[in-house]
Write an enzyme that holds these catalytic residues in place. Structure first.
Site, mmCIF file in Angstrom:
data_model
loop_
_atom_site.group_PDB
_atom_site.id
_atom_site.type_symbol
_atom_site.label_atom_id
_atom_site.label_comp_id
_atom_site.label_asym_id
_atom_site.label_seq_id
_atom_site.Cartn_x
_atom_site.Cartn_y
_atom_site.Cartn_z
ATOM 1 N N ARG A 100 -22.159 63.761 11.129
ATOM 2 C CA ARG A 100 -21.504 64.509 12.197
ATOM 3 C C ARG A 100 -19.990 64.421 12.115
ATOM 4 N NH1 ARG A 100 -21.610 68.811 13.531
ATOM 5 N NH2 ARG A 100 -23.860 68.559 13.388
ATOM 6 N N LYS A 135 1.002 72.649 18.543
ATOM 7 C CA LYS A 135 -0.180 72.772 19.408
ATOM 8 C C LYS A 135 -1.435 72.401 18.616
ATOM 9 C CE LYS A 135 2.054 76.340 22.183
ATOM 10 N NZ LYS A 135 2.074 77.759 22.586
ATOM 11 N N LYS A 167 14.905 74.058 23.742
ATOM 12 C CA LYS A 167 14.204 74.997 24.609
ATOM 13 C C LYS A 167 14.840 75.010 25.994
ATOM 14 C CE LYS A 167 9.713 74.775 22.326
ATOM 15 N NZ LYS A 167 8.244 74.769 22.553
ATOM 16 N N GLU A 197 15.674 78.336 21.309
ATOM 17 C CA GLU A 197 14.736 79.303 21.864
ATOM 18 C C GLU A 197 15.445 80.197 22.875
ATOM 19 O OE1 GLU A 197 10.484 78.364 23.491
ATOM 20 O OE2 GLU A 197 11.877 78.265 25.180
ATOM 21 N N ASP A 218 11.328 84.083 22.072
ATOM 22 C CA ASP A 218 10.153 83.686 22.845
ATOM 23 C C ASP A 218 9.612 84.852 23.665
ATOM 24 O OD1 ASP A 218 8.208 81.984 24.004
ATOM 25 O OD2 ASP A 218 9.482 81.709 25.765
#
Length: 281
Positions: A100, A135, A167, A197, A218
């Site tokens: 698994r 991510k 950002k 950004e 963005d």
């Protein structure tokens, strides 16, 4: 990431095995003799791009160093449904103990590589490159990003430690993007690039004035992206990000950006269908 350093992930793979096996596979212990030997084959049940064969081999050998592993496919290779990816020989109990964990990681990595290749193919003939994001699944970033490279795309920064991306949440602590860039320059070497950004054409102008080395657009739509490309005139690389899909990615590539970052490559990719068939020897 053209190759993967297995020493970096060995502890994580061991933890994954222990999470599943714990104090022992009580099903196999109660149904299969300790002396039983088996052959196991990993087979693709759908067309896919291969990623993770060295990782699969490492898991198998961590489960039991006496298991014999034979790779039958190469990372980055596109294979049709029915293709054999790898074969194992040895203790039946050991093979089932690794089943698994090995399948979970192989299915995920091949899923990432397969989706990545679809994005790469969609923008062929343009000057843009597909890149990934941070991510990723916690604890699996090295594997996720390696799988992206197997699919033919580029890796963005590995983490917060190897790339500067200013950002809105960073700019909130300054009077402007220019102030944030100046502050960053005070703490960074001259060889470190700074990406900023922006969410509008006005912010783009500010970032250019501030001396950004790369600008991330963005959630721009394709029309706004084309305007941004005209404004920049090739002075700095442009990266598009936010809500870009397989259906829209070519529009952004044809708008003239250099990079297109796709979070979906790793944050919500579906696992591909790979089967492990175990037969007694």
């Amino acid at each position: 990431m053209e190759s993967i350093d297995l020493t970096l992930i060995r502890d994580s793979l061991l933890s994954a095995l222990r999470e599943d096996v714990g104090t022992g596979d009580i099903t196999s212990r109660s149904t299969i003799p300790a002396s039983a030997r088996a052959r196991a084959q990993y087979r693709a049940k759908q067309p896919l791009v291969v990623a993770g064969i060295p990782v699969l081999q490492e898991i198998v050998h961590l489960a039991d160093s006496q298991l014999s592993f034979k790779p039958l496919a190469t990372d980055g290779e596109s294979v049709p449904a029915g293709s054999l990816l790898a074969e194992i020989h040895g203790s039946a109990r050991s093979i089932l103990g690794a089943e698994r964990t090995s399948l979970n990681l192989l299915q995920r990595m091949c899923g990432i590589a397969t989706l990545t290749r679809q994005y790469v193919d969609r923008i062929k003939g343009t000057g843009a490159r597909i890149v990934d994001t941070r991510k990723t699944a916690p604890g699996l970033r090295v594997l996720d990003k390696y799988a992206v490279s197997c699919g033919g795309a580029m890796n963005h920064r590995m983490g917060l430690f190897d790339g500067v991306l200013i950002k809105n949440n960073h700019i909130a602590f300054h009077s402007s993007a220019a102030d944030a860039v100046r502050e960053a320059r005070c703490h960074l070497g001259h060889l470190v690039k700074i990406e900023v950004e922006v969410r509008s054409l006005e912010e783009l102008q500010t970032a250019l004035t501030a001396g950004a080395d790369v600008v991330l657009l963005d959630n721009f739509d394709p029309a706004e992206t084309r305007k941004a490309v005209v404004i920049v005139e090739g002075r700095v690389p442009l990266e598009s990000s936010g809500g870009i899909t397989l259906e829209t990615v070519r529009q952004f590539a044809e708008a003239g950006v250099d990079y297109i970052s796709i979070g979906a490559l790793t944050h919500s990719v579906p696992a591909v269908d790979i089967h492990l068939r175990v037969t007694p020897e």
